[in-house]
Motif scaffolding. Structure first.
Motif, mmCIF file in Angstrom:
data_model
loop_
_atom_site.group_PDB
_atom_site.id
_atom_site.type_symbol
_atom_site.label_atom_id
_atom_site.label_comp_id
_atom_site.label_asym_id
_atom_site.label_seq_id
_atom_site.Cartn_x
_atom_site.Cartn_y
_atom_site.Cartn_z
ATOM 1 N N SER A 93 0.816 -1.202 0.000
ATOM 2 C CA SER A 93 0.000 0.000 0.000
ATOM 3 C C SER A 93 0.861 1.268 0.000
ATOM 4 C CB SER A 93 -0.947 0.007 1.192
ATOM 5 O OG SER A 93 -0.203 -0.014 2.392
ATOM 6 N N ASN A 94 2.156 1.128 0.215
ATOM 7 C CA ASN A 94 3.055 2.279 0.245
ATOM 8 C C ASN A 94 3.550 2.572 -1.173
ATOM 9 O OD1 ASN A 94 4.628 4.353 1.151
ATOM 10 N ND2 ASN A 94 6.261 3.051 1.919
ATOM 11 N N GLU A 95 3.034 3.645 -1.764
ATOM 12 C CA GLU A 95 3.375 4.036 -3.121
ATOM 13 C C GLU A 95 4.126 5.361 -3.067
ATOM 14 O OE1 GLU A 95 0.401 5.470 -6.359
ATOM 15 O OE2 GLU A 95 0.382 3.285 -6.391
ATOM 16 N N ILE A 96 5.252 5.439 -3.781
ATOM 17 C CA ILE A 96 6.001 6.690 -3.819
ATOM 18 C C ILE A 96 6.208 7.115 -5.262
ATOM 19 C CG2 ILE A 96 7.180 6.211 -1.637
ATOM 20 C CD1 ILE A 96 9.727 5.722 -3.321
ATOM 21 N N MET A 97 6.444 8.410 -5.447
ATOM 22 C CA MET A 97 6.722 8.961 -6.767
ATOM 23 C C MET A 97 8.119 9.578 -6.746
ATOM 24 S SD MET A 97 3.016 10.716 -7.723
ATOM 25 C CE MET A 97 3.796 12.242 -7.994
ATOM 26 N N ILE A 98 8.896 9.264 -7.779
ATOM 27 C CA ILE A 98 10.196 9.906 -7.947
ATOM 28 C C ILE A 98 10.271 10.398 -9.383
ATOM 29 C CG2 ILE A 98 11.330 8.495 -6.192
ATOM 30 C CD1 ILE A 98 12.617 6.913 -8.452
ATOM 31 N N LEU A 99 11.215 11.271 -9.657
ATOM 32 C CA LEU A 99 11.346 11.799 -11.010
ATOM 33 C C LEU A 99 11.691 10.695 -11.996
ATOM 34 C CD1 LEU A 99 13.151 15.192 -10.401
ATOM 35 C CD2 LEU A 99 10.772 14.814 -11.050
ATOM 36 N N LYS A 100 10.944 10.664 -13.069
ATOM 37 C CA LYS A 100 11.069 9.637 -14.096
ATOM 38 C C LYS A 100 12.466 9.586 -14.706
ATOM 39 C CE LYS A 100 8.713 9.075 -18.536
ATOM 40 N NZ LYS A 100 7.516 9.562 -19.235
ATOM 41 N N ASP A 101 13.089 10.746 -14.898
ATOM 42 C CA ASP A 101 14.404 10.776 -15.552
ATOM 43 C C ASP A 101 15.498 10.102 -14.728
ATOM 44 O OD1 ASP A 101 14.449 12.793 -13.669
ATOM 45 O OD2 ASP A 101 15.462 14.246 -14.955
ATOM 46 N N ARG A 102 15.226 9.792 -13.470
ATOM 47 C CA ARG A 102 16.195 9.064 -12.638
ATOM 48 C C ARG A 102 16.243 7.576 -12.983
ATOM 49 N NH1 ARG A 102 19.040 12.816 -9.498
ATOM 50 N NH2 ARG A 102 17.560 14.454 -9.001
ATOM 51 N N LEU A 103 15.150 7.061 -13.604
ATOM 52 C CA LEU A 103 15.042 5.626 -13.851
ATOM 53 C C LEU A 103 14.836 5.243 -15.313
ATOM 54 C CD1 LEU A 103 12.583 4.602 -11.003
ATOM 55 C CD2 LEU A 103 15.062 4.472 -10.978
ATOM 56 N N ILE A 104 14.282 6.127 -16.127
ATOM 57 C CA ILE A 104 13.788 5.756 -17.454
ATOM 58 C C ILE A 104 14.844 5.136 -18.366
ATOM 59 C CG2 ILE A 104 14.116 8.015 -18.541
ATOM 60 C CD1 ILE A 104 10.903 6.595 -19.277
ATOM 61 N N GLU A 105 16.107 5.463 -18.163
ATOM 62 C CA GLU A 105 17.150 4.948 -19.047
ATOM 63 C C GLU A 105 17.400 3.457 -18.867
ATOM 64 O OE1 GLU A 105 20.709 7.258 -19.124
ATOM 65 O OE2 GLU A 105 19.583 9.130 -19.075
ATOM 66 N N PHE A 106 17.105 2.921 -17.695
ATOM 67 C CA PHE A 106 17.462 1.519 -17.468
ATOM 68 C C PHE A 106 16.371 0.672 -16.828
ATOM 69 C CE2 PHE A 106 18.759 3.817 -13.712
ATOM 70 C CZ PHE A 106 18.396 2.998 -12.671
ATOM 71 N N ALA A 107 15.347 1.246 -16.252
ATOM 72 C CA ALA A 107 14.322 0.462 -15.553
ATOM 73 C C ALA A 107 13.011 0.464 -16.333
ATOM 74 C CB ALA A 107 14.095 1.020 -14.157
ATOM 75 N N LYS A 108 12.376 -0.682 -16.365
ATOM 76 C CA LYS A 108 11.100 -0.870 -17.054
ATOM 77 C C LYS A 108 10.034 -1.226 -16.018
ATOM 78 C CE LYS A 108 12.951 -1.027 -21.298
ATOM 79 N NZ LYS A 108 13.713 0.165 -21.405
ATOM 80 N N GLY A 129 7.582 -3.153 -13.844
ATOM 81 C CA GLY A 129 7.644 -4.544 -13.421
ATOM 82 C C GLY A 129 8.983 -4.926 -12.828
ATOM 83 N N ASP A 130 10.033 -4.125 -13.070
ATOM 84 C CA ASP A 130 11.350 -4.407 -12.504
ATOM 85 C C ASP A 130 11.335 -4.193 -10.995
ATOM 86 O OD1 ASP A 130 12.283 -4.846 -15.070
ATOM 87 O OD2 ASP A 130 13.487 -3.006 -15.171
ATOM 88 N N THR A 131 12.092 -5.009 -10.288
ATOM 89 C CA THR A 131 12.260 -4.856 -8.846
ATOM 90 C C THR A 131 13.564 -4.120 -8.607
ATOM 91 O OG1 THR A 131 11.060 -6.907 -8.437
ATOM 92 C CG2 THR A 131 12.430 -6.073 -6.646
ATOM 93 N N LEU A 132 13.488 -3.035 -7.833
ATOM 94 C CA LEU A 132 14.627 -2.155 -7.610
ATOM 95 C C LEU A 132 14.997 -2.099 -6.141
ATOM 96 C CD1 LEU A 132 13.222 0.849 -9.667
ATOM 97 C CD2 LEU A 132 14.721 -0.949 -10.515
ATOM 98 N N SER A 133 16.276 -1.983 -5.891
ATOM 99 C CA SER A 133 16.783 -1.707 -4.554
ATOM 100 C C SER A 133 17.210 -0.243 -4.561
ATOM 101 C CB SER A 133 17.966 -2.621 -4.253
ATOM 102 O OG SER A 133 18.505 -2.303 -3.002
ATOM 103 N N ILE A 134 16.636 0.555 -3.664
ATOM 104 C CA ILE A 134 16.893 1.995 -3.657
ATOM 105 C C ILE A 134 17.342 2.428 -2.276
ATOM 106 C CG2 ILE A 134 15.909 4.286 -4.019
ATOM 107 C CD1 ILE A 134 13.915 3.008 -5.932
#
Length: 73
Positions: free
Chosen positions: A23-38, A40-45
């Protein structure tokens, strides 16, 4: 480090859902991820004390093939 699933891109933001608290949803700037993340990908941040991204790593790539393989099950 926190684990998130990249749910979708909306306008200038990427919408992430925390893996252990769906239920915890966050928003970050798209340009931080768009080059490499699609979506459905699972990310460690890792965030710094101000909430800025310090380190982002893809720990599991979403695979369209694995999803289609499960559809018949």
């Amino acid at each position: 480090m926190n684990i998130y699933v990249l749910d979708r891109y909306e306008d200038t933001h990427a919408i992430l859902i925390q893996k252990d608290l769906f239920s915890n949803e966050i928003m970050i700037l798209k340009d931080r991820l768009i080059e490499f993340a699609k979506p459905g990908d699972t990310l460690s941040i890792d965030f710094d004390q101000m909430g800025n991204l310090r380190h982002v790593e893809i720990i599991l790539k979403h695979s369209e093939e694995s999803v289609s393989d499960l559809e018949g099950v």
